[in-house]
Design a protein around this motif. Structure first.
Motif, PDB file in Angstrom:
ATOM      1  N   ILE A   5      52.991  11.246 -41.476  1.00  0.00           N
ATOM      2  CA  ILE A   5      51.978  11.077 -42.315  1.00  0.00           C
ATOM      3  C   ILE A   5      51.206  11.226 -40.312  1.00  0.00           C
ATOM      4  CG2 ILE A   5      49.797   9.108 -42.596  1.00  0.00           C
ATOM      5  CD1 ILE A   5      51.669  10.167 -44.763  1.00  0.00           C
ATOM      6  N   ARG A   8      45.128   9.292 -37.576  1.00  0.00           N
ATOM      7  CA  ARG A   8      43.907   9.288 -37.283  1.00  0.00           C
ATOM      8  C   ARG A   8      42.944   8.715 -36.232  1.00  0.00           C
ATOM      9  NH1 ARG A   8      39.145  10.756 -41.944  1.00  0.00           N
ATOM     10  NH2 ARG A   8      38.315  10.659 -40.015  1.00  0.00           N
ATOM     11  N   MET A  38      49.664   2.084 -44.761  1.00  0.00           N
ATOM     12  CA  MET A  38      48.697   4.311 -44.694  1.00  0.00           C
ATOM     13  C   MET A  38      47.564   3.688 -44.790  1.00  0.00           C
ATOM     14  SD  MET A  38      51.330   6.088 -47.492  1.00  0.00           S
ATOM     15  CE  MET A  38      50.875   4.807 -49.253  1.00  0.00           C
ATOM     16  N   LEU A  39      47.018   3.450 -45.488  1.00  0.00           N
ATOM     17  CA  LEU A  39      44.744   3.749 -45.463  1.00  0.00           C
ATOM     18  C   LEU A  39      44.401   2.512 -44.217  1.00  0.00           C
ATOM     19  CD1 LEU A  39      44.800   2.091 -48.345  1.00  0.00           C
ATOM     20  CD2 LEU A  39      44.294   4.237 -47.895  1.00  0.00           C
ATOM     21  N   TRP A  42      45.626   5.656 -41.673  1.00  0.00           N
ATOM     22  CA  TRP A  42      44.602   6.811 -41.307  1.00  0.00           C
ATOM     23  C   TRP A  42      43.134   6.511 -40.608  1.00  0.00           C
ATOM     24  CZ3 TRP A  42      46.166   7.751 -47.348  1.00  0.00           C
ATOM     25  CH2 TRP A  42      47.513   7.829 -47.128  1.00  0.00           C
ATOM     26  N   TYR A  44      41.041   3.559 -42.378  1.00  0.00           N
ATOM     27  CA  TYR A  44      40.109   2.474 -43.017  1.00  0.00           C
ATOM     28  C   TYR A  44      39.835   1.049 -43.223  1.00  0.00           C
ATOM     29  CZ  TYR A  44      40.068   6.734 -45.965  1.00  0.00           C
ATOM     30  OH  TYR A  44      39.796   7.860 -46.895  1.00  0.00           O
ATOM     31  N   ALA A 126      51.987   9.584 -50.496  1.00  0.00           N
ATOM     32  CA  ALA A 126      51.482  10.223 -49.816  1.00  0.00           C
ATOM     33  C   ALA A 126      50.418  10.644 -49.271  1.00  0.00           C
ATOM     34  CB  ALA A 126      52.313   9.293 -47.606  1.00  0.00           C
ATOM     35  N   THR A 127      50.949  11.823 -49.103  1.00  0.00           N
ATOM     36  CA  THR A 127      50.081  13.307 -49.186  1.00  0.00           C
ATOM     37  C   THR A 127      49.035  13.615 -50.395  1.00  0.00           C
ATOM     38  OG1 THR A 127      51.431  14.294 -50.037  1.00  0.00           O
ATOM     39  CG2 THR A 127      51.252  14.211 -48.005  1.00  0.00           C
ATOM     40  N   ARG A 130      46.569  10.396 -49.889  1.00  0.00           N
ATOM     41  CA  ARG A 130      45.122  11.090 -48.456  1.00  0.00           C
ATOM     42  C   ARG A 130      44.208  12.153 -49.341  1.00  0.00           C
ATOM     43  NH1 ARG A 130      46.224  12.281 -42.568  1.00  0.00           N
ATOM     44  NH2 ARG A 130      44.480  12.072 -41.621  1.00  0.00           N
ATOM     45  N   LEU A 133      41.851  10.308 -51.929  1.00  0.00           N
ATOM     46  CA  LEU A 133      41.156   9.866 -50.972  1.00  0.00           C
ATOM     47  C   LEU A 133      39.619  10.330 -49.930  1.00  0.00           C
ATOM     48  CD1 LEU A 133      43.091   6.768 -50.079  1.00  0.00           C
ATOM     49  CD2 LEU A 133      41.817   6.640 -51.636  1.00  0.00           C
ATOM     50  N   ASN A 134      39.808  11.757 -49.377  1.00  0.00           N
ATOM     51  CA  ASN A 134      39.279  12.128 -49.394  1.00  0.00           C
ATOM     52  C   ASN A 134      38.380  12.955 -50.154  1.00  0.00           C
ATOM     53  OD1 ASN A 134      40.115  12.400 -46.883  1.00  0.00           O
ATOM     54  ND2 ASN A 134      41.881  14.217 -46.950  1.00  0.00           N
ATOM     55  N   HIS A 137      35.646  10.501 -51.229  1.00  0.00           N
ATOM     56  CA  HIS A 137      35.053  10.285 -49.615  1.00  0.00           C
ATOM     57  C   HIS A 137      33.696  11.102 -49.979  1.00  0.00           C
ATOM     58  CE1 HIS A 137      33.743  10.610 -45.644  1.00  0.00           C
ATOM     59  NE2 HIS A 137      34.680   9.004 -45.495  1.00  0.00           N
TER      60      HIS A 137
END
Length: 425
Positions: A5, A8, A38-39, A42, A44, A126-127, A130, A133-134, A137
């Motif tokens: 992962i 960011r 995980m979140l 990233w 969040y 996970a990918t 993400r 979620l993107n 978003h």
């Protein structure tokens, strides 16, 4: 084992400086902790709930931007939580992801029915999470932007409505002022009388009518129709009213002094020519208008008039015949060397003279055809038993019924009823 992962440094945000809030709902503490870790990495702002009921309480405390919820939970499951989440009032839209092992079409339909935006199969990659979620978003960003623009639009609309109300108030007052230019709607001159009708199609209009004495035993009648509608035309009529005023006789261009200093009427053709000169030379405007000015000798009923593009006046004879008189002519304010020739007619006791605007003659019937002189003659005959303002109001009422009540043009008229010779000065 979870895939590698990328962490960011900056937290994702939705139109603010704060990171997007994600609510993770799962009754399994291990799965909940894996997702939350995980979140958090990233960027969040992550909150957790171990049941649907606990999630609703957290939503009431602070509405999350995104909800990631397991489908199968004791008590309130993921679909019921989604319904409750969607049922909230007064909050912005939230993106809802259901985690499930169900793959049947009817299961997906059930989740969509409950209001879910997306689905992820367990175990969660996970990918893929993400990426989903993107996508959510981006959708939320568009929703927030739309909300901001709608709010701006509502503010702008409120400002426009306030301006329109102020303008309407001003126009209502302007209408009162314009109507005040016609001080008397009915006036007697010895055995004869004059009635006036002035009805703008909007708040204000470009028509004007009036009457005034023009010396011993004579009266002048006029009708004006300024090209166009609205405020510009109304301002022009107000200016023209000053040139044909009964109260300010020294400014009334239809009056002049004789060799003994007494006021008398200027010939109608000269009145039109003088107005034409004033409009082209002094007012310096591209606005033009039709004009009809008539002078009548009360003792004899002799009528002379100038017709400058205005509809032909009508004479309703005492015996019932209707005559349309005049030679037409061109409007005032178009040509500097225009010829405004006079016409004449003779009124007998009991005759009536009607001056009318094209708001009457061009009124369309149910088939879309203008009434013209033939249609106006029918209406005159229909209401011939009436007199004075009652006659004019009946004509206006009938015109309204012919065109279903809406008037695209101003309506104005002057009615002179000749009662016979009198000795009034």
């Amino acid at each position: 084992m979870q895939p590698s992962i990328e962490i960011r440094a900056d937290a994702p945000a939705l139109g603010t400086s704060s990171p997007a809030c994600v609510l993770v709902v799962d009754d399994d503490p291990i799965q909940r902790r894996i997702l939350s870790s995980m979140l958090t990495r990233w960027g969040y702002d992550v909150r957790e709930a171990d049941s649907g009921e606990a999630a609703i309480e957290l939503c009431d405390d602070r509405a999350p931007d995104i909800v990631v919820s397991d489908w199968m939970m004791p008590g309130m499951d993921g679909t019921e939580l989604c319904r409750r989440f969607r049922a909230r009032e007064g909050v912005s839209y939230g993106y809802f992801v259901l985690l499930t092992s169900k793959t049947e079409a009817h299961d997906v339909a059930e989740g969509l029915d409950a209001g879910a935006d997306d689905f992820l199969l367990k175990p969660v990659e996970a990918t893929e999470l993400r990426a989903r979620l993107n996508a959510g978003h981006r959708i939320l960003e568009m929703e927030r932007e739309l909300t901001r623009k709608n709010a701006q639009l509502e503010r702008t609309l409120a400002e426009i409505q306030a301006l329109n109300k102020a303008l309407d108030d001003d126009l209502i007052e302007a209408k009162r002022l314009q109507q005040s230019l016609v001080t008397e709607r009915y006036r007697e001159f010895g055995t004869s009388s004059v009635s006036l009708l002035l009805r703008p199609s909007g708040h204000v209009g470009g028509d004007l009518v009036g009457v005034f004495p023009t010396g011993p035993g004579c009266i002048g009648l006029f009708a004006i129709d300024v090209a166009g509608h609205g405020v510009t035309s109304a301002l022009m009529t107000a200016r023209l009213a000053g040139y044909l005023s009964e109260t300010a006789t020294d400014h009334n261009i239809a009056m002049l002094q004789d060799e003994n200093g007494r006021l008398k009427g200027r010939p109608p053709g000269e009145v039109a020519a003088l107005l034409n000169s004033i409009v082209l030379r002094d007012l310096q405007t591209e606005i033009y208008f039709t004009f009809l000015y008539a002078e009548i000798e009360r003792a004899s009923g002799a009528l002379r008039f100038v017709q400058a593009g205005h509809p032909h006046p009508a004479i309703l004879r005492a015996g019932g015949e209707i005559e349309f008189i005049g030679d037409g002519g061109i409007p005032v304010g178009l040509l500097p060397d225009a010829d405004f020739s006079e016409s004449s007619a003779q009124l007998e006791p009991g005759d009536r003279l009607l001056l009318m605007s094209d708001g009457m003659t061009e009124r369309e019937d149910s088939s879309g055809r203008p009434l013209e002189e033939e249609g106006i003659a029918r209406l005159i005959r229909l209401n011939a038993a009436l007199t004075g303002t009652s006659f004019l109001e009946a004509l206006y009422r009938d015109l309204g019924e012919i065109g279903n009540g809406d008037f695209a043009d101003d309506v104005s008229a002057v009615l002179f009823e000749f009662g016979g010779p009198d000795e009034a000065p």
